[in-house]
Design an enzyme around this catalytic site. Structure first.
Site, PDB file in Angstrom:
ATOM      1  N   HIS A 108       6.172  26.203   9.302  1.00 40.48           N
ATOM      2  CA  HIS A 108       5.863  27.616   9.046  1.00 40.48           C
ATOM      3  C   HIS A 108       7.150  28.423   8.864  1.00 40.48           C
ATOM      4  CE1 HIS A 108       1.843  26.580  10.366  1.00 40.48           C
ATOM      5  NE2 HIS A 108       1.421  27.837  10.253  1.00 40.48           N
ATOM      6  N   HIS A 148       5.513  25.605  19.020  1.00 36.39           N
ATOM      7  CA  HIS A 148       6.866  25.141  18.701  1.00 36.39           C
ATOM      8  C   HIS A 148       7.855  25.532  19.777  1.00 36.39           C
ATOM      9  CE1 HIS A 148       6.659  23.345  14.740  1.00 36.39           C
ATOM     10  NE2 HIS A 148       5.955  24.367  14.282  1.00 36.39           N
TER      11      HIS A 148
END
Length: 196
Positions: A108, A148
């Site tokens: 992302h 993450h």
């Protein structure tokens, strides 16, 4: 290395304990989903291809997305094969659905930073700056929702910057080549006119 890994997990727990707020969850979930499979940036890149004035920005964005995806999703994620933090860090609560791929680097972040920075030189600042801000928000959202580690996001940002740099170079080289060909054609036509 062990200290970095430990700090990575502690940073996420700090975000969970001190930054996450129920009233903000919806905002960060929405922001993070803008980066899913790069769909927002892909659509934006395609839309920018339509007007001639923004075509270079569209080409640069799509080129950066392609470069970044090859480096991140095809190569690094599978080579490094880092397990997602919510599977490892005890007490970390996931705010969105579990992810199907590996953790490092953040795809992302790579897509968002890469596309936004690739478009920036070819757009007016009033459009370029908000896109860069959005890219940063998408990157930070990956930490907020717990999918993450900070180093994943940092790694994704580095790859995104490199992808943007490569994409901008491709577009500018294409522009220079086109200008040269245009000037050559003008000279050829000029010579033909003079010889008549």
């Amino acid at each position: 290395m062990e200290a970095i890994l430990q700090w990575d997990g502690q940073a996420l727990l700090f975000i969970q304990e001190h930054i996450r707020q129920v009233w903000m969850d919806g905002f960060w979930k929405t922001i993070t989903h803008l980066g899913d499979a790069g769909w927002f940036w892909i659509i934006l890149g395609i839309v920018l291809l339509i007007p001639k004035t923004t075509r270079k920005a569209g080409i640069a964005a799509l080129a950066a997305l392609a470069i970044g995806a090859l480096i991140t999703n095809v190569a690094l994620k599978n080579i490094i094969a880092r397990i997602r933090p919510y599977e490892v860090v005890e007490g970390l609560k996931l705010l969105i659905e579990p992810q199907s791929d590996f953790s490092f680097p953040s795809g992302h972040t790579c897509a968002s930073i890469g596309a936004a920075l690739a478009m920036y030189p070819f757009l007016e600042r009033k459009w370029g700056i908000p896109l860069v801000i959005l890219a940063v928000l998408i990157s930070l959202s990956r930490l907020y929702v717990g999918v993450h580690y900070p180093t994943d996001v940092l790694g994704g940002a580095v790859v995104g910057v490199l992808a943007a740099w490569g994409a901008v170079r491709i577009v500018k080289r294409r522009e220079i080549k086109g200008n040269r060909e245009g000037r050559s054609e003008e000279r050829r036509v000029g010579k033909e006119c003079r010889s008549r």
